[in-house]
Design a protein around this motif. Structure first.
Motif, short mmCIF file in Angstrom:
data_model
loop_
_atom_site.label_atom_id
_atom_site.label_comp_id
_atom_site.label_asym_id
_atom_site.label_seq_id
_atom_site.Cartn_x
_atom_site.Cartn_y
_atom_site.Cartn_z
N ASN A 81 29.06 9.59 -26.14
CA ASN A 81 29.31 8.44 -27.01
C ASN A 81 29.36 8.83 -28.48
OD1 ASN A 81 26.62 9.04 -27.16
ND2 ASN A 81 25.91 6.92 -27.18
N GLN A 82 29.02 10.10 -28.81
CA GLN A 82 29.10 10.59 -30.18
C GLN A 82 29.66 12.01 -30.17
OE1 GLN A 82 24.92 9.90 -31.41
NE2 GLN A 82 25.76 8.57 -33.00
N PRO A 83 30.90 12.18 -29.75
CA PRO A 83 31.45 13.54 -29.60
C PRO A 83 31.57 14.30 -30.92
CG PRO A 83 33.18 11.88 -29.38
CD PRO A 83 31.87 11.14 -29.40
N GLY A 84 31.56 13.59 -32.04
CA GLY A 84 31.70 14.27 -33.33
C GLY A 84 30.39 14.72 -33.94
N VAL A 85 29.28 14.43 -33.28
CA VAL A 85 27.96 14.78 -33.83
C VAL A 85 27.32 15.86 -32.95
CG1 VAL A 85 25.67 13.93 -34.46
CG2 VAL A 85 27.66 12.44 -34.72
N SER A 86 26.88 16.94 -33.58
CA SER A 86 26.24 18.04 -32.86
C SER A 86 24.74 18.00 -33.08
CB SER A 86 26.80 19.39 -33.33
OG SER A 86 28.19 19.47 -33.08
N TYR A 87 23.98 18.31 -32.02
CA TYR A 87 22.53 18.33 -32.09
C TYR A 87 22.02 19.70 -31.65
CZ TYR A 87 23.07 13.23 -32.08
OH TYR A 87 23.44 11.93 -32.36
N VAL A 88 20.83 20.05 -32.13
CA VAL A 88 20.17 21.29 -31.72
C VAL A 88 18.79 20.94 -31.17
CG1 VAL A 88 19.26 23.53 -32.42
CG2 VAL A 88 21.37 22.68 -33.44
N VAL A 185 20.54 15.85 -20.74
CA VAL A 185 21.85 16.21 -21.30
C VAL A 185 22.70 16.92 -20.24
CG1 VAL A 185 23.06 17.58 -23.05
CG2 VAL A 185 20.90 16.45 -23.61
N PRO A 186 23.90 16.42 -19.94
CA PRO A 186 24.79 17.12 -19.00
C PRO A 186 25.15 18.50 -19.55
CG PRO A 186 25.53 14.86 -19.36
CD PRO A 186 24.47 15.12 -20.39
N THR A 187 25.15 19.50 -18.69
CA THR A 187 25.50 20.84 -19.14
C THR A 187 26.93 20.92 -19.66
OG1 THR A 187 26.03 21.44 -16.84
CG2 THR A 187 23.83 21.99 -17.65
N SER A 188 27.77 19.99 -19.23
CA SER A 188 29.15 19.97 -19.72
C SER A 188 29.23 19.62 -21.20
CB SER A 188 29.99 18.97 -18.92
OG SER A 188 29.46 17.65 -19.03
N GLN A 189 28.16 19.03 -21.75
CA GLN A 189 28.13 18.66 -23.17
C GLN A 189 27.55 19.76 -24.05
OE1 GLN A 189 30.15 15.64 -22.32
NE2 GLN A 189 29.38 15.57 -24.42
N ILE A 190 27.12 20.86 -23.44
CA ILE A 190 26.54 21.96 -24.22
C ILE A 190 27.66 22.79 -24.84
CG2 ILE A 190 25.13 24.04 -24.13
CD1 ILE A 190 23.56 22.77 -21.85
N ILE A 191 27.57 23.00 -26.14
CA ILE A 191 28.59 23.75 -26.87
C ILE A 191 28.26 25.23 -26.89
CG2 ILE A 191 29.72 24.06 -29.10
CD1 ILE A 191 29.13 21.10 -29.66
N GLY A 192 27.00 25.57 -27.13
CA GLY A 192 26.64 26.98 -27.23
C GLY A 192 25.16 27.17 -27.43
N LYS A 193 24.77 28.43 -27.61
CA LYS A 193 23.38 28.84 -27.79
C LYS A 193 23.18 29.32 -29.22
CE LYS A 193 20.02 32.23 -26.09
NZ LYS A 193 19.81 33.35 -25.14
#
Length: 225
Positions: A81-88, A185-193
């Motif tokens: 629902n917030q594809p433009g916001v990245s979280y860590v 969090v779905p693993t498909s939404q993970i961008i990287g490490k």
């Protein structure tokens, strides 16, 4: 005319290469809040490896050599629902794990994690009068977290992590929105490490007439655990 054509070709290649690296290999982010202290501080600039969990085929949504995150990894992710916001946040629970929190402390698969108080290190503790730093341990994995000295008792769960999802928490346990509030969090939404802090600016300590931040030189090009 030939020289200008060479310049233009070089520029186009450089821009394409930079976009390719950013989209498929490594992406840079700035840490805006203290929710991941003491590991990440506000003003840290980090690199995230986009190939740690699989190689994405260019111009597609498909990945090769998919690898699941490991417990303790710091991941960059988004929500649908917030594809433009990245979280860590940090991965605590893997698919099938049973997560429960009692008085702020984690029970993982009914085994309590170990908490060892760390001697105060002023560089890591944002405010030693308010926070305590602990080493949080589970089997062979460990990382540092902070708790408020006078924190309220916070319970959660139990919850079993669904398939292809992870349970994430911030290292600043009393000041982080995470899976306790958002869900897994779905693993498909993970961008990287997250792998490296390449620059760290402290806006609390300024110079030049309070116009410029100081550089935390001890954090520049430091690996992230």
């Amino acid at each position: 005319m030939t020289r200008w054509r060479e310049y233009l070709t070089t520029l186009v290649i450089a821009v394409f290469f930079a976009l390719f690296v950013r989209s498929y290999l490594i992406t840079a982010y700035k840490v805006p809040t203290g929710s991941m202290q003491p590991t990440l501080k506000p003003g840290d600039f980090i690199f995230s490896s986009r190939i740690s969990y699989g190689i994405q085929l260019p111009f597609t949504d498909k990945k090769l050599d998919i690898v699941s995150p490991s417990r303790g990894d710091l991941i960059v992710f988004t929500y649908a629902n917030q594809p433009g916001v990245s979280y860590v946040k940090r991965v605590i629970g893997l698919p099938g794990d049973r997560i429960q929190i009692k008085d702020g402390r984690i029970l993982l698969n009914e085994e309590p994690l170990q908490y060892v108080k760390v001697a105060d290190v002023s560089n890591d503790n944002p405010n030693s009068a308010i926070f305590d730093i602990y080493e949080e341990k589970y089997q062979d994995h460990s990382w540092r977290v902070i708790f408020q000295k006078a924190s309220e008792s916070k319970d959660f769960g139990p919850l079993v992590v669904p398939p292809d999802e992870v349970f994430i928490l911030g290292d600043n346990r009393d000041a982080s929105d995470d899976s306790r509030y958002w869900g897994t969090v779905p693993t498909s939404q993970i961008i990287g490490k997250v792998v490296l802090i390449w620059l760290s600016l402290d806006w609390q300590e300024k110079w030049g007439g309070d116009r410029y931040p100081t550089v935390r030189w001890n954090r520049v090009f430091s690996p992230v655990h």
